[in-house]
Design a protein around this motif. Structure first.
Motif, mmCIF file in Angstrom:
data_model
loop_
_atom_site.group_PDB
_atom_site.id
_atom_site.type_symbol
_atom_site.label_atom_id
_atom_site.label_comp_id
_atom_site.label_asym_id
_atom_site.label_seq_id
_atom_site.Cartn_x
_atom_site.Cartn_y
_atom_site.Cartn_z
ATOM 1 N N LYS A 226 14.479 35.955 14.041
ATOM 2 C CA LYS A 226 14.465 37.291 13.442
ATOM 3 C C LYS A 226 14.431 38.362 14.528
ATOM 4 O O LYS A 226 15.060 39.423 14.398
ATOM 5 C CB LYS A 226 13.230 37.409 12.543
ATOM 6 C CG LYS A 226 13.082 38.722 11.781
ATOM 7 C CD LYS A 226 11.770 38.708 11.009
ATOM 8 C CE LYS A 226 11.578 39.958 10.186
ATOM 9 N NZ LYS A 226 12.407 39.974 8.966
ATOM 10 N N LYS A 298 9.775 48.189 12.057
ATOM 11 C CA LYS A 298 10.521 48.678 10.898
ATOM 12 C C LYS A 298 10.366 50.189 10.743
ATOM 13 O O LYS A 298 11.326 50.895 10.410
ATOM 14 C CB LYS A 298 10.028 47.955 9.647
ATOM 15 C CG LYS A 298 10.740 48.366 8.363
ATOM 16 C CD LYS A 298 10.190 47.578 7.179
ATOM 17 C CE LYS A 298 10.863 48.010 5.882
ATOM 18 N NZ LYS A 298 10.322 47.245 4.718
ATOM 19 N N SER A 402 23.244 47.526 14.138
ATOM 20 C CA SER A 402 23.573 46.231 13.535
ATOM 21 C C SER A 402 22.425 45.242 13.704
ATOM 22 O O SER A 402 22.093 44.495 12.769
ATOM 23 C CB SER A 402 24.850 45.672 14.160
ATOM 24 O OG SER A 402 25.951 46.520 13.913
ATOM 25 N N SER A 403 21.813 45.197 14.890
ATOM 26 C CA SER A 403 20.707 44.263 15.117
ATOM 27 C C SER A 403 19.495 44.627 14.262
ATOM 28 O O SER A 403 18.778 43.751 13.769
ATOM 29 C CB SER A 403 20.326 44.239 16.600
ATOM 30 O OG SER A 403 19.775 45.475 17.012
ATOM 31 N N TYR A 404 19.277 45.929 14.048
ATOM 32 C CA TYR A 404 18.169 46.358 13.191
ATOM 33 C C TYR A 404 18.431 45.954 11.740
ATOM 34 O O TYR A 404 17.510 45.507 11.040
ATOM 35 C CB TYR A 404 17.990 47.870 13.306
ATOM 36 C CG TYR A 404 16.901 48.424 12.413
ATOM 37 C CD1 TYR A 404 15.555 48.235 12.723
ATOM 38 C CD2 TYR A 404 17.221 49.128 11.267
ATOM 39 C CE1 TYR A 404 14.556 48.733 11.902
ATOM 40 C CE2 TYR A 404 16.229 49.632 10.441
ATOM 41 C CZ TYR A 404 14.897 49.434 10.765
ATOM 42 O OH TYR A 404 13.903 49.938 9.940
ATOM 43 N N CYS A 405 19.661 46.079 11.299
ATOM 44 C CA CYS A 405 19.998 45.656 9.940
ATOM 45 C C CYS A 405 19.779 44.156 9.764
ATOM 46 O O CYS A 405 19.274 43.697 8.715
ATOM 47 C CB CYS A 405 21.446 46.027 9.619
ATOM 48 S SG CYS A 405 21.734 47.808 9.454
ATOM 49 N N TYR A 406 20.139 43.363 10.773
ATOM 50 C CA TYR A 406 19.871 41.927 10.698
ATOM 51 C C TYR A 406 18.366 41.662 10.614
ATOM 52 O O TYR A 406 17.910 40.799 9.861
ATOM 53 C CB TYR A 406 20.460 41.206 11.906
ATOM 54 C CG TYR A 406 20.088 39.748 11.957
ATOM 55 C CD1 TYR A 406 20.772 38.809 11.193
ATOM 56 C CD2 TYR A 406 19.017 39.315 12.745
ATOM 57 C CE1 TYR A 406 20.407 37.479 11.212
ATOM 58 C CE2 TYR A 406 18.650 37.984 12.763
ATOM 59 C CZ TYR A 406 19.346 37.059 12.001
ATOM 60 O OH TYR A 406 18.971 35.748 12.006
ATOM 61 N N LEU A 408 16.140 43.507 9.265
ATOM 62 C CA LEU A 408 15.691 43.782 7.904
ATOM 63 C C LEU A 408 16.163 42.706 6.926
ATOM 64 O O LEU A 408 15.464 42.377 5.960
ATOM 65 C CB LEU A 408 16.218 45.146 7.442
ATOM 66 C CG LEU A 408 15.730 46.382 8.203
ATOM 67 C CD1 LEU A 408 16.386 47.630 7.639
ATOM 68 C CD2 LEU A 408 14.210 46.496 8.165
ATOM 69 N N TRP A 409 17.352 42.146 7.198
ATOM 70 C CA TRP A 409 17.957 41.187 6.278
ATOM 71 C C TRP A 409 17.458 39.756 6.472
ATOM 72 O O TRP A 409 17.417 38.970 5.518
ATOM 73 C CB TRP A 409 19.478 41.232 6.465
ATOM 74 C CG TRP A 409 20.215 40.099 5.802
ATOM 75 C CD1 TRP A 409 20.601 40.003 4.498
ATOM 76 C CD2 TRP A 409 20.665 38.884 6.434
ATOM 77 N NE1 TRP A 409 21.262 38.821 4.275
ATOM 78 C CE2 TRP A 409 21.306 38.109 5.448
ATOM 79 C CE3 TRP A 409 20.585 38.382 7.745
ATOM 80 C CZ2 TRP A 409 21.860 36.865 5.723
ATOM 81 C CZ3 TRP A 409 21.137 37.146 8.021
ATOM 82 C CH2 TRP A 409 21.761 36.403 7.010
ATOM 83 N N ALA A 410 17.044 39.400 7.682
ATOM 84 C CA ALA A 410 16.722 38.007 8.020
ATOM 85 C C ALA A 410 15.622 37.466 7.116
ATOM 86 O O ALA A 410 14.764 38.199 6.611
ATOM 87 C CB ALA A 410 16.293 37.909 9.478
ATOM 88 N N ALA A 411 15.634 36.153 6.962
ATOM 89 C CA ALA A 411 14.634 35.484 6.136
ATOM 90 C C ALA A 411 13.238 35.767 6.676
ATOM 91 O O ALA A 411 13.051 35.966 7.882
ATOM 92 C CB ALA A 411 14.900 33.974 6.137
#
Length: 422
Positions: A226, A298, A402-406, A408-411
């Protein structure tokens, strides 16, 4: 408190011994920013060569991270860092005698190898020697000492240039590194004794299924995955900006003189020093309130990215103050590093730290060199100097978003965040 933990004056002495080496590490790391006008003129460097030269240090760092993690867990911080620091001395001396770009680059890679243990070694030791609350504080204060090294690389180095020239400065750095070797050899605890105390303490034992030499448990950890993109782009790029591209921006986009740029970098580094000091005070209190590292990232990291966007919009009007705001806000991403180590068993601490550091410093190398390549590319395409810088950094900002969005999205991670259990 158990017998396995250091406290009071003993903990302070151990901290200061390692902090001295880390101070010198970041001074050597950041000095290319202050010297960039001098080196560019003397060796006729283009932006891509300047980026590669600065990035060579981080390439040396990255090359050693995975083997170093095993060595730290097996042999302990003291033996590892003392061995590595001799390579750093050699790198500084080689750099001082360089007569062409490739020798400069080789010396920077060697210095990066030699200084690659200066943060990982103490953090590995703190994982066993210090309480969890003290680990959080010590991590922030180590970064504060690193910022002090960056401060020392600005106005003090710029003031010495007309008096000594840049080559004797590296002789002085080599001598200081030798002194650090002596201090750590005297102060650092014996690793075998620390391991024996840890076995008799209440510290949880490593998982019996953990591989004693491999990195599989680290790579598989959801929390590590993450945080990895943030480490590569946000943390790595933040370091790349501080240690190189701020000064060329101030000179080539903002129109500052080298002296004014050094002054600007000094105040930026001073702001970073204060910020890390505040993190050192705040982290234990935040942990006590149950505020996890990922929560702080976050909340605060978008503010840092917004500050970088403002720099791009302001262009030549974005001076040292704007960069100080961006870099200070982005320090929140450094909280990921101790969290990664503390989310895994103590026996994996060296490998967890080294694996994450590998991600970070590959990011630094990529961003430092990549931004230089992009600037030269856009100049060849007919962009103005300011336009080339703004476009290159705009692409970097896109990677950060993009890395920040990942993130937020990651498990969800494994729910073993040390910030919740501190």
């Amino acid at each position: 408190m158990t017998d396995a933990l250091l406290a009071g004056s003993r903990a302070a002495v151990v901290f200061l011994a390692f902090a001295m080496a880390y101070f010198l590490s970041t001074l050597v790391r950041a000095i290319t920013a202050t010297l960039s006008p001098t080196l560019s003129a003397e060796f006729e460097l283009q932006s891509q060569e300047l980026g590669l030269l600065a990035g060579g240090y981080f390439l040396g760092f990255a090359l050693m991270q995975l083997p170093m993690g095993n060595w730290l867990d097996r042999h302990g911080p003291k033996r590892v860092i003392l061995t590595f620091l001799f390579a750093a001395v050699a790198g500084c001396l080689l750099f001082s005698f360089a007569t062409n770009f490739w020798v400069l680059l080789g010396a920077r890679v060697l210095a990066g190898i030699g200084l690659s243990a200066c943060l990982m070694a103490p953090l590995t030791g703190y994982r066993r020697w210090f309480s969890k609350r003290l680990q959080l504080r010590s991590n922030a204060w180590m970064l504060m000492m690193g910022s002090l090294g960056v401060v020392a690389s600005t106005i003090p180095v710029h003031a010495l240039l007309p008096l000594w020239g840049w080559r004797p400065i590296f002789w002085l750095l080599a001598a200081c590194l030798l002194l650090a070797i002596v201090v750590i050899a005297w102060a650092a605890p014996d690793w075998e004794s620390a391991m024996h105390r840890a076995e008799s303490s209440v510290t949880p034992a490593p998982s019996p299924t953990a591989d004693p030499t491999g990195y599989a448990a680290v790579w598989r950890d959801p929390f590590f995955r993450k945080m990895a993109p943030l480490g590569f782009f946000n943390y790595g790029g933040f370091t790349a900006m501080l240690t190189l591209w701020v000064v060329p921006w101030l000179i080539r986009v903002g129109g500052a003189s080298p002296g004014q740029a050094a002054d600007g970098l000094f105040w930026i580094s001073f702001a970073m020093l204060v910020t890390y000091g505040l993190w050192g005070v705040a982290n234990p209190r935040l942990a006590h309130r149950g505020i996890a590292a990922e929560t702080l990232i976050k909340w605060l990291l978008p503010l840092g990215m917004a500050a970088l966007a403002a720099i791009l919009l302001l262009g030549s009007d974005a001076g040292a103050l704007a960069w100080a705001v961006f870099l200070s806000l982005t320090t929140v991403v450094t909280l990921a590093q101790p969290a990664v180590a503390m989310a895994l068993p103590p026996a994996l601490a060296g490998r967890a730290l080294s694996a994450y550091n590998l991600v970070v410093f590959l990011g630094v190398f990529t961003v430092q060199w990549g931004v230089g390549l992009l600037i030269d590319l856009f100049l060849q395409l007919g962009f103005s100097t300011a336009g080339a810088f703004r476009t290159a950094l705009g692409l970097y900002l896109g990677c950060c978003v993009s890395s920040y969005c990942y993130f937020l999205w990651a498990a969800p991670h494994n729910h073993r965040s040390a910030f919740r259990s501190a």
